[in-house]
Design a protein around this motif. Structure first.
Motif, mmCIF file in Angstrom:
data_model
loop_
_atom_site.group_PDB
_atom_site.id
_atom_site.type_symbol
_atom_site.label_atom_id
_atom_site.label_comp_id
_atom_site.label_asym_id
_atom_site.label_seq_id
_atom_site.Cartn_x
_atom_site.Cartn_y
_atom_site.Cartn_z
ATOM 1 N N GLU A 220 0.915 -1.238 -0.088
ATOM 2 C CA GLU A 220 -0.135 -0.151 0.234
ATOM 3 C C GLU A 220 0.907 1.373 0.112
ATOM 4 O OE1 GLU A 220 -3.488 1.546 -0.682
ATOM 5 O OE2 GLU A 220 -3.421 -0.612 -0.062
ATOM 6 N N ALA A 221 1.900 1.226 0.687
ATOM 7 C CA ALA A 221 2.827 2.352 0.896
ATOM 8 C C ALA A 221 3.545 2.719 -0.241
ATOM 9 C CB ALA A 221 3.745 2.199 1.979
ATOM 10 N N GLY A 222 4.123 1.577 -0.869
ATOM 11 C CA GLY A 222 4.579 1.643 -2.383
ATOM 12 C C GLY A 222 3.919 1.981 -3.362
ATOM 13 N N LEU A 223 2.804 1.683 -3.355
ATOM 14 C CA LEU A 223 1.812 2.156 -4.482
ATOM 15 C C LEU A 223 1.482 3.668 -4.287
ATOM 16 C CD1 LEU A 223 0.026 1.164 -6.777
ATOM 17 C CD2 LEU A 223 -1.957 0.750 -5.036
ATOM 18 N N ALA A 228 2.649 9.121 -6.390
ATOM 19 C CA ALA A 228 3.206 10.501 -5.900
ATOM 20 C C ALA A 228 4.333 11.030 -6.956
ATOM 21 C CB ALA A 228 3.680 10.423 -4.604
ATOM 22 N N LYS A 229 5.196 9.704 -7.245
ATOM 23 C CA LYS A 229 6.044 10.023 -8.166
ATOM 24 C C LYS A 229 5.822 10.425 -9.806
ATOM 25 C CE LYS A 229 8.645 6.324 -7.310
ATOM 26 N NZ LYS A 229 9.518 5.269 -7.371
ATOM 27 N N TYR A 267 14.566 7.229 -7.339
ATOM 28 C CA TYR A 267 13.956 7.933 -8.246
ATOM 29 C C TYR A 267 12.694 8.793 -7.050
ATOM 30 C CZ TYR A 267 15.415 5.138 -11.902
ATOM 31 O OH TYR A 267 16.180 4.478 -12.941
ATOM 32 N N ALA A 268 13.294 8.878 -6.241
ATOM 33 C CA ALA A 268 12.421 9.705 -4.857
ATOM 34 C C ALA A 268 12.222 11.076 -5.412
ATOM 35 C CB ALA A 268 13.050 9.839 -3.714
ATOM 36 N N VAL A 269 10.807 11.404 -5.351
ATOM 37 C CA VAL A 269 10.245 12.597 -5.566
ATOM 38 C C VAL A 269 10.784 13.583 -4.387
ATOM 39 C CG1 VAL A 269 8.146 14.121 -6.013
ATOM 40 C CG2 VAL A 269 8.296 11.663 -6.750
ATOM 41 N N PRO A 270 11.134 14.951 -4.883
ATOM 42 C CA PRO A 270 11.762 16.040 -3.862
ATOM 43 C C PRO A 270 10.588 16.109 -2.817
ATOM 44 C CG PRO A 270 12.447 16.711 -5.817
ATOM 45 C CD PRO A 270 11.419 15.206 -6.025
ATOM 46 N N ASP A 271 11.090 16.552 -1.626
ATOM 47 C CA ASP A 271 10.135 16.686 -0.432
ATOM 48 C C ASP A 271 8.979 15.651 -0.417
ATOM 49 O OD1 ASP A 271 9.901 19.928 -1.741
ATOM 50 O OD2 ASP A 271 11.352 19.235 -0.404
ATOM 51 N N ASN A 272 9.150 14.318 -0.505
ATOM 52 C CA ASN A 272 8.117 13.423 -0.386
ATOM 53 C C ASN A 272 8.610 12.492 1.055
ATOM 54 O OD1 ASN A 272 10.310 11.859 -1.209
ATOM 55 N ND2 ASN A 272 9.184 10.448 -2.462
#
Length: 306
Positions: A220-223, A228-229, A267-272
């Motif tokens: 769930e968290a990964g989804l 968000a990405k 590939y983390a989104v900034p500020d996430n």
């Protein structure tokens, strides 16, 4: 009933080429056993994908062969021509007569000598429910607007020719008359376009993720992180229909890697809240940190302390 008329056309008609397409197009509109149908020249041109000259030639050939008859005393909607398939009507009458005694009786193939049922006034009255009426000009013909034939009833007006009449300056919402203002969203006329921020994961997309194992693989968290990405990478995209966003989202989720503990998200989104946001690293620094973590080397402040 058009199914029976079409079957006669496919199985027993001797027409070929464009004439066969024209015959089948008319047979497709036959409403009852009398095999009478209306068709405009423009509709036949569209259905057969042939030229007007070719369609006119085909109509003449069908009439000469006896497989098509123009009923010039009748009018269809908007004064379109009314045709009859006499041999198809003869064939259907022959089949109906044989079925009275034995529904499974064998019927001989149709011949030119088979009698054609008469199209009497009672049959023509039934055709009115399909928009086929007697032509105006006879005292016995009832008015089309008033079935009772009252004298005060105005006659049906001829349709104006194309590009005729007075056009309003504003036009209409569905068909703007001003050529300088074309319709918008012509490609997606049946669906409104929205920005990615307004699109939400619909039940069908979530069911798809569950069915294909992506929900179990990512969790769930990964989804949510993958969603968000995807939104961050699509933030500058032009608005699309909801169906287009859903298809793009599914493609992204299918390619998303499963999250692994102990290594930074490349590939983390900034500020996430991911490693890159916490450490304030650039993408290049995040890639370097991931490589050092894989080699077991200390990174960040721990490396500086050593």
């Amino acid at each position: 009933m058009s199914v029976d008329a079409r079957e006669w056309g496919w199985e027993h008609s001797s027409s070929k080429g464009v004439a066969r397409l024209v015959l089948l197009s008319i047979a497709d509109r036959v409403p009852d056993e009398h095999c009478v149908a209306w068709a405009s020249l423009a509709s036949l041109v569209t259905r057969t994908n042939a030229s007007r000259t070719a369609v006119r030639t085909a109509l003449a050939a069908l009439a000469e062969s006896g497989e098509l008859e123009l009923l010039d005393h009748l009018d269809g909607p908007q004064r379109t021509s009314v045709y009859r398939l006499p041999r198809a009507a003869a064939w259907l009458a022959k089949v109906a007569e044989a079925a009275k005694d034995d529904p499974d009786a064998y019927v001989e193939p149709p011949t030119a000598s088979d009698p054609v049922p008469e199209l009497d006034q009672e049959a023509e009255k039934k055709l009115r429910r399909y928009g086929i009426w007697p032509k105006k000009g006879k005292e016995s013909d009832p008015s089309r607007r008033n079935p009772t034939g009252a004298e005060s009833d105005p006659p049906r007006r001829n349709p104006p020719p194309r590009r005729a009449g007075i056009r309003t300056v504003e036009g209409t919402d569905s068909a703007p008359q001003n050529r300088s203002k074309p319709k918008v969203n012509r490609r997606y006329s049946s669906a409104a376009v929205i920005p990615v921020a307004d699109w939400r994961v619909d039940p069908a997309s979530r069911a798809w993720a569950d069915q294909h194992g992506h929900l179990a693989r990512l969790g769930e968290a990964g989804l949510h992180a993958a969603d968000a990405k995807w939104r961050a990478h699509r933030a500058d995209f032009k608005p699309r229909p909801a169906a287009a966003w859903a298809a793009d989202w599914r493609s992204w989720i299918a390619r998303e890697n499963s999250p692994a503990s102990g290594r930074p998200n490349r590939y983390a989104v900034p500020d996430n809240g991911g490693p890159s946001a916490t450490g304030g690293m650039t993408r290049a620094e995040a890639h370097t940190a991931a490589l050092l973590a894989a080699l077991g080397e200390p990174t960040g402040e721990g490396a500086a302390a050593q």
